[in-house]
Design a protein around this motif. Structure first.
Motif, PDB file in Angstrom:
ATOM      1  N   LYS A  20       1.442  -1.160   0.293  1.00 26.23           N
ATOM      2  CA  LYS A  20       0.228   0.289  -0.063  1.00 26.23           C
ATOM      3  C   LYS A  20       0.896   1.484  -0.265  1.00 26.23           C
ATOM      4  CE  LYS A  20      -4.255   1.929   2.622  1.00 26.23           C
ATOM      5  NZ  LYS A  20      -5.142   0.898   3.293  1.00 26.23           N
ATOM      6  N   SER A  42      -8.905  12.336   6.713  1.00 24.07           N
ATOM      7  CA  SER A  42      -8.649  11.349   7.810  1.00 24.07           C
ATOM      8  C   SER A  42      -7.789  10.785   6.637  1.00 24.07           C
ATOM      9  CB  SER A  42      -9.797  10.069   8.346  1.00 24.07           C
ATOM     10  OG  SER A  42      -9.227   9.610   8.908  1.00 24.07           O
ATOM     11  N   GLY A  43      -6.823   9.281   6.875  1.00 25.17           N
ATOM     12  CA  GLY A  43      -6.325   8.734   6.299  1.00 25.17           C
ATOM     13  C   GLY A  43      -5.329   9.143   4.906  1.00 25.17           C
ATOM     14  N   GLY A  45      -2.593  10.007   4.990  1.00 26.47           N
ATOM     15  CA  GLY A  45      -1.157  10.123   5.713  1.00 26.47           C
ATOM     16  C   GLY A  45      -0.340  10.681   6.082  1.00 26.47           C
ATOM     17  N   LYS A  46      -0.941  11.637   7.556  1.00 25.30           N
ATOM     18  CA  LYS A  46      -0.450  12.447   8.309  1.00 25.30           C
ATOM     19  C   LYS A  46       0.301  12.128   9.469  1.00 25.30           C
ATOM     20  CE  LYS A  46      -4.536  14.913   9.198  1.00 25.30           C
ATOM     21  NZ  LYS A  46      -5.118  13.747   8.379  1.00 25.30           N
ATOM     22  N   SER A  47      -0.696  11.097   9.739  1.00 18.37           N
ATOM     23  CA  SER A  47       0.496  10.371  10.673  1.00 18.37           C
ATOM     24  C   SER A  47       1.543   9.310   9.867  1.00 18.37           C
ATOM     25  CB  SER A  47       0.118   9.075  11.929  1.00 18.37           C
ATOM     26  OG  SER A  47      -1.221   9.952  11.692  1.00 18.37           O
ATOM     27  N   THR A  48       1.530   9.173   9.083  1.00 17.88           N
ATOM     28  CA  THR A  48       2.837   8.225   8.237  1.00 17.88           C
ATOM     29  C   THR A  48       4.052   9.206   8.217  1.00 17.88           C
ATOM     30  OG1 THR A  48       1.094   7.019   7.102  1.00 17.88           O
ATOM     31  CG2 THR A  48       2.747   6.739   6.403  1.00 17.88           C
ATOM     32  N   HIS A 208      -6.044  17.915  13.102  1.00 16.76           N
ATOM     33  CA  HIS A 208      -7.907  17.791  12.609  1.00 16.76           C
ATOM     34  C   HIS A 208      -8.569  19.920  13.333  1.00 16.76           C
ATOM     35  CE1 HIS A 208      -8.052  14.539  10.630  1.00 16.76           C
ATOM     36  NE2 HIS A 208      -7.467  13.103  11.409  1.00 16.76           N
TER      37      HIS A 208
END
Ligand SMILES: Nc1ncnc2c1ncn2[C@@H]1O[C@H](COP(=O)(O)OP(=O)(O)OP(=O)(O)O)[C@@H](O)[C@H]1O
Ligand SMILES: [Mg+2]
Lengths: 255, 286
Positions: A20, A42-43, A45-48, A208
């Motif tokens: 992915k 959300s989703g 890729g900020k955390s990644t 957020h």
């Protein structure tokens, strides 16, 4: 006046979870004494993304990264680099407060130093006190440093985690939605702290909450589907975005 | 609105509820019954047979009366200590590995073999120890007995350790790594130390389990009637002594077997109690 220095130069980061492909080449600079906010649906890729900055992403089984991140002129992904040294320089505060179980408040704050090998009690005490003061927790806990860290309230725990990070004194502090699990008063406290930290640190914060980004950050980057769509002064990005998608996001039309 | 239980359905439900509760209570009582009975029976039979000699004397030769089981008490302590010496590092190590490197092939293999090993009958473990320790050394010995008990202990300890370490959420490990703490220190000083009370309970339970094992000792430690003479020598143990005495035709030996059962029970009980004390201490101070 000296030019502000780009402490982090992030170039063309690609990241995968197995097959992915989550980050598709975003590049960003983060300057000294700056709070950089990362926003996006959300989703996206900020955390990644921030987990590639302290090389935590690669701890996930099957995860992969490519690209370069220069910290103070040195690529943290160079083969000879020791991740432990990277993480001493680039600290992180997580979304959920996560004090170490079975450790007292004192041991929690001094954990980084102790487990990196610093033993001197007087030195540890000194750093624990100054870190707790910087995290605005000292007055609340100074009489109960031997009590377990997990016994504190959620907001206090998060400030404890901040103190724990500050104790190691990393020039860069990453924060992944540090207030999303907290009540409004604790949130306000943490926001205030972040603004104070700016004097000595570079802060990269995922949020957020766009009001939060507007309140505390100098620059904001808008992420979408693993790419940076727009990166600008916060005041400009929120009032006069140059990309249509940024505008749609900040006006709440999607995400 | 009517919230009182009046319709037929409400009343039926209440009756079923009572019935189910009653049945569960009866079954629960049935389940604890054997434990209570065993305890009471051993108390009644064992305590009268106790004497100072029982603790201080070795068995007397056949025909002479008196004597005790000092040999077996000391032997059991030595065997358990030996099996801990072998079993703790290996069992804890395997448990830590399975918890911290969960997705590796090694972990899967370890988990698979642990599960199989846990279900192997203990007499077979005894045979195995006979083949790999007793035969090459050409002697029954404490080593062989300790080894057999360790083989029983290791998979139990490994699996409980793994389960307990996995209770520490993943983000705690990441928090440790993010502070610039080397991986193995995160494992030992944050994850392992953070679950110490649980780990200790696991250790105690596995010790309690092996302390009462008989079958694996029959042809490994074997037994003796003269007391401890070295780790390379046959070594007595309470379970084996109980087994031998209980099978004998002599009333006096039967009584001593009861006394030995009582002592074994008390030893296991004290070990269990110790965990609780340590557990409390740990929680109290931290
Ligand atoms: N451990 C993982 N394994 C596989 N895929 C993952 C994993 N973690 C995240 N992802 C995927 O990677 C993508 C980016 O996730 P990431 O957590 O970086 O998003 P995010 O922007 O932080 O979202 P949020 O705002 O909800 O926190 C998502 O599609 C997510 O499903
Ligand atoms: Mg996230």
């Amino acid at each position: 006046m000296s030019e502000p220095k780009a402490l982090l130069k992030i170039r063309d980061i690609n990241a995968w979870f197995g097959d992915k492909h989550v980050l598709k080449g975003p590049s960003l600079d983060a300057y000294e004494n700056e709070v950089l906010a990362l926003i996006g649906p959300s989703g996206c890729g900020k955390s990644t993304f921030i987990r590639t900055i302290n090389r935590l992403h690669e701890e996930v089984p099957g995860a992969r990264v490519s690209g370069t991140i220069e910290f103070d002129g040195e690529n943290i992904y160079d083969p000879g680099v020791d991740v432990v040294n990277v993480r001493k320089k680039i600290g992180m505060v997580f979304q959920k407060p996560n004090p170490f179980p079975g450790m007292s408040i004192f041991d929690n704050v001094s954990a980084g130093l102790r487990l990196q090998g610093i033993r001197r009690r007087s030195k540890l005490s000194e750093i624990v006190e100054s870190s707790l003061k910087k995290a605005a927790l000292w007055d609340e806990v100074k009489d109960q440093l031997n009590k377990p860290g997990v016994g504190l309230s959620g907001g206090q725990q998060q400030r404890l985690c901040l103190a724990r990070t500050l104790a190691v004194d990393p020039p860069v502090i990453l924060m992944d939605e540090p207030t999303s699990a907290l009540d409004p008063i604790s949130t306000a406290k943490i926001e205030e702290l972040i603004m104070e930290l700016k004097a000595d640190y570079t802060v990269v914060i995922v949020t957020h909450n766009m009001q939060q980004a507007a309140r505390i950050s100098n620059k904001t980057a808008f992420f979408l589907l693993g790419e940076v769509i727009e990166h600008d002064k916060t005041s400009r990005l929120f009032t006069n975005p140059s990309d249509k998608r940024t505008e749609e996001y900040i006006t709440g039309r999607f995400g | 609105m009517n919230l009182k239980a009046e319709t037929g359905r409400d009343i039926r439900r209440k009756i079923y509820n009572k019935l189910a509760l009653g049945m569960i209570s009866v079954l629960g009582a049935l389940a604890i019954m054997p434990m209570i009975l065993i305890f009471v029976y051993i108390l009644i039979e064992g305590i009268p047979a106790l004497s100072l000699d029982f603790f201080l004397e070795n068995p007397k030769p056949l025909g002479e009366s008196g004597g005790g089981m000092a040999n077996a008490i000391v032997g059991t302590v030595i065997l358990v200590a030996l099996s801990c010496l072998i079993g703790l590092p290996v069992g804890l190590g395997a448990g830590i590995f399975m918890a911290e490197y969960s997705y590796t092939k090694t972990s899967k293999l370890l988990r698979f073999t642990s599960d199989i090993l846990t279900s192997v009958p203990s007499i077979i473990v005894g045979l195995f120890a006979y083949a790999v320790v007793v035969k090459p050394l050409k002697a029954y010995s404490a080593w062989a007995g300790g080894f057999a008990l360790a083989v029983i202990m290791i998979p139990i300890l490994a699996r409980t350790t793994e389960e307990i370490l996995k209770l520490i959420p993943h983000h705690i490990r990441e928090a440790g790594l993010a502070l610039g703490i080397p991986r193995w220190r995160v494992t030992m000083r944050i994850v392992f130390a953070g679950s110490f009370a649980g780990i200790l309970t696991g250790i105690i339970l596995s010790v309690a389990r092996i302390a009462g094992e008989t079958a694996p000792l029959l042809f490994t430690a074997f037994g003796n009637n003269f007391g401890f003479r070295g780790l390379g020598q046959p070594t007595a143990s309470l379970p084996v002594q109980i087994y031998n005495y209980a099978l004998s035709p002599y009333k006096e030996w039967h009584d001593q077997a009861w006394a030995a059962s009582f002592i074994l029970l008390v030893m296991v009980f004290i070990v269990n109690l110790l965990t609780r004390v340590v557990f409390k201490d740990q929680r109290g101070e931290s």
